[in-house]
Design an enzyme around this catalytic site. Sequence first.
Site, PDB file in Angstrom:
ATOM      1  N   HIS A  34      16.778  22.667  30.673  1.00  0.00           N
ATOM      2  CA  HIS A  34      17.828  23.015  31.642  1.00  0.00           C
ATOM      3  C   HIS A  34      19.131  23.199  30.866  1.00  0.00           C
ATOM      4  O   HIS A  34      19.150  23.075  29.633  1.00  0.00           O
ATOM      5  CB  HIS A  34      17.934  21.939  32.735  1.00  0.00           C
ATOM      6  CG  HIS A  34      18.024  20.545  32.180  1.00  0.00           C
ATOM      7  ND1 HIS A  34      19.117  20.101  31.465  1.00  0.00           N
ATOM      8  CD2 HIS A  34      17.153  19.511  32.212  1.00  0.00           C
ATOM      9  CE1 HIS A  34      18.924  18.852  31.103  1.00  0.00           C
ATOM     10  NE2 HIS A  34      17.734  18.464  31.529  1.00  0.00           N
ATOM     11  N   HIS A  37      20.120  20.570  28.194  1.00  0.00           N
ATOM     12  CA  HIS A  37      19.493  20.774  26.880  1.00  0.00           C
ATOM     13  C   HIS A  37      20.171  21.936  26.152  1.00  0.00           C
ATOM     14  O   HIS A  37      20.454  21.856  24.954  1.00  0.00           O
ATOM     15  CB  HIS A  37      18.011  21.148  27.042  1.00  0.00           C
ATOM     16  CG  HIS A  37      17.143  20.084  27.635  1.00  0.00           C
ATOM     17  ND1 HIS A  37      16.495  20.239  28.835  1.00  0.00           N
ATOM     18  CD2 HIS A  37      16.800  18.859  27.179  1.00  0.00           C
ATOM     19  CE1 HIS A  37      15.768  19.154  29.089  1.00  0.00           C
ATOM     20  NE2 HIS A  37      15.947  18.295  28.113  1.00  0.00           N
ATOM     21  N   SER A 189      18.531  17.119  34.883  1.00  0.00           N
ATOM     22  CA  SER A 189      17.378  16.383  34.351  1.00  0.00           C
ATOM     23  C   SER A 189      16.122  17.192  34.637  1.00  0.00           C
ATOM     24  O   SER A 189      16.027  17.848  35.683  1.00  0.00           O
ATOM     25  CB  SER A 189      17.280  15.020  35.049  1.00  0.00           C
ATOM     26  OG  SER A 189      16.005  14.460  34.838  1.00  0.00           O
ATOM     27  N   ARG A 191      13.424  16.018  35.465  1.00  0.00           N
ATOM     28  CA  ARG A 191      12.766  15.421  36.631  1.00  0.00           C
ATOM     29  C   ARG A 191      13.344  15.930  37.952  1.00  0.00           C
ATOM     30  O   ARG A 191      12.710  15.769  38.997  1.00  0.00           O
ATOM     31  CB  ARG A 191      12.858  13.890  36.575  1.00  0.00           C
ATOM     32  CG  ARG A 191      11.984  13.288  35.479  1.00  0.00           C
ATOM     33  CD  ARG A 191      11.977  11.763  35.552  1.00  0.00           C
ATOM     34  NE  ARG A 191      11.073  11.171  34.579  1.00  0.00           N
ATOM     35  CZ  ARG A 191      11.394  10.895  33.318  1.00  0.00           C
ATOM     36  NH1 ARG A 191      12.610  11.170  32.875  1.00  0.00           N
ATOM     37  NH2 ARG A 191      10.509  10.351  32.499  1.00  0.00           N
TER      38      ARG A 191
HETATM   39  P1  AMP Z   1      14.677  15.018  27.428  1.00  0.00           P
HETATM   40  O1  AMP Z   1      14.006  16.350  27.326  1.00  0.00           O
HETATM   41  O2  AMP Z   1      14.942  14.590  28.818  1.00  0.00           O
HETATM   42  O3  AMP Z   1      13.992  13.977  26.582  1.00  0.00           O
HETATM   43  O4  AMP Z   1      16.132  15.204  26.792  1.00  0.00           O
HETATM   44  C1  AMP Z   1      16.319  15.739  25.511  1.00  0.00           C
HETATM   45  C2  AMP Z   1      17.759  15.539  25.120  1.00  0.00           C
HETATM   46  O5  AMP Z   1      18.593  16.193  26.068  1.00  0.00           O
HETATM   47  C3  AMP Z   1      18.160  14.061  25.118  1.00  0.00           C
HETATM   48  O6  AMP Z   1      19.034  13.819  24.031  1.00  0.00           O
HETATM   49  C4  AMP Z   1      18.876  13.921  26.444  1.00  0.00           C
HETATM   50  O7  AMP Z   1      19.830  12.870  26.453  1.00  0.00           O
HETATM   51  C5  AMP Z   1      19.546  15.263  26.560  1.00  0.00           C
HETATM   52  N1  AMP Z   1      19.877  15.570  27.951  1.00  0.00           N
HETATM   53  C6  AMP Z   1      19.069  15.453  29.031  1.00  0.00           C
HETATM   54  N2  AMP Z   1      19.740  15.767  30.161  1.00  0.00           N
HETATM   55  C7  AMP Z   1      21.000  16.078  29.786  1.00  0.00           C
HETATM   56  C8  AMP Z   1      22.181  16.480  30.491  1.00  0.00           C
HETATM   57  N3  AMP Z   1      22.202  16.607  31.810  1.00  0.00           N
HETATM   58  N4  AMP Z   1      23.300  16.720  29.774  1.00  0.00           N
HETATM   59  C9  AMP Z   1      23.303  16.580  28.426  1.00  0.00           C
HETATM   60  N5  AMP Z   1      22.230  16.200  27.707  1.00  0.00           N
HETATM   61  C10 AMP Z   1      21.100  15.956  28.373  1.00  0.00           C
END
Ligand code: AMP
Length: 283
Positions: A34, A37, A189, A191
Amino acid sequence: MIIIKKADALSQLLFEKKKNRKQTGFVPTMGALHHGHLAIIKKSVERNDITVCSIFVNPTQFNDDADFIKYPVTIEKDILLLEAAGCNILFLPPVSEIYPQGIQNQPDYNIGFLETVLEGKFRPGHFQGVCQVVHRLLQIILPHTLYIGQKDYQQCMVIKKLLSLTQLDKDINTEIVPTMRELDGLAMSSRNTRLSTDARQMAPLIAKTLQQIKENIVPGKIDTLIQTAILNLNNAGFKTDYIELANAETLERIDNWDVNQKAIALAAAFIDEVRLIDNIKIN
Ligand code: AMP
């Protein structure tokens, strides 16, 4: 963008690039990308010669099988988004490349207090899984800079601790990127895509509740403020795991706040069986 599935092939390629003094930024993700990321990817692209993004839904960090099984996978869309954001290398390993000895018999990381509070308390084993995957990815990629999101505040602290435990912090810088939000305040997120229409409408209440804590907090005891916030979420249909005010540097709980204390308000709550987390810095 090139897509690499083998750890050795990626290490070899990056070794060659580093010999040519190329700066490397690394963004680990679990995919279903999203704009949160992508903001991180863009930061890395701006500041490095090469940006590597990994997509790996790490089985060892899920303490709930249903959450793992339902974790959204949108790999074709992710590839298009990464290309558009200027990512150079996508690392897309199978489980056997990350855990060649199998997912059992992983090392235990001594992350101490961080594992006993908040996400650590409510998701037993989760941060060990995070350490396992991040340690392995960093050993393969050895970036100059690792980019992670403030959205997962405690995870950022765990990763920093991991870097210092493994002494990788001597070679790898860590950059924390602010949380990207939807227009209604909901923290982006992967999710969120699992929320029903009704739950999606309710979900921004987590961010609003944290914002209210920030606006209404006064020095002194804060238990009533926190209890009201939890009640607020639960009355709206959430099942709240926690809302807490914590020291922004140690994550120790704050019961009595004074303005000189750097604090952060953190929340985790289920809506519609989907567990969402968020945090807001108070000062
Ligand atoms: P994930 O795919 O959820 O494991 O997240 C990968 C990276 O993206 C992690 O460092 C998260 O903290 C970051 N991340 C996830 N959601 C957000 C967001 N809304 N804003 C900034 N970074 C994010």
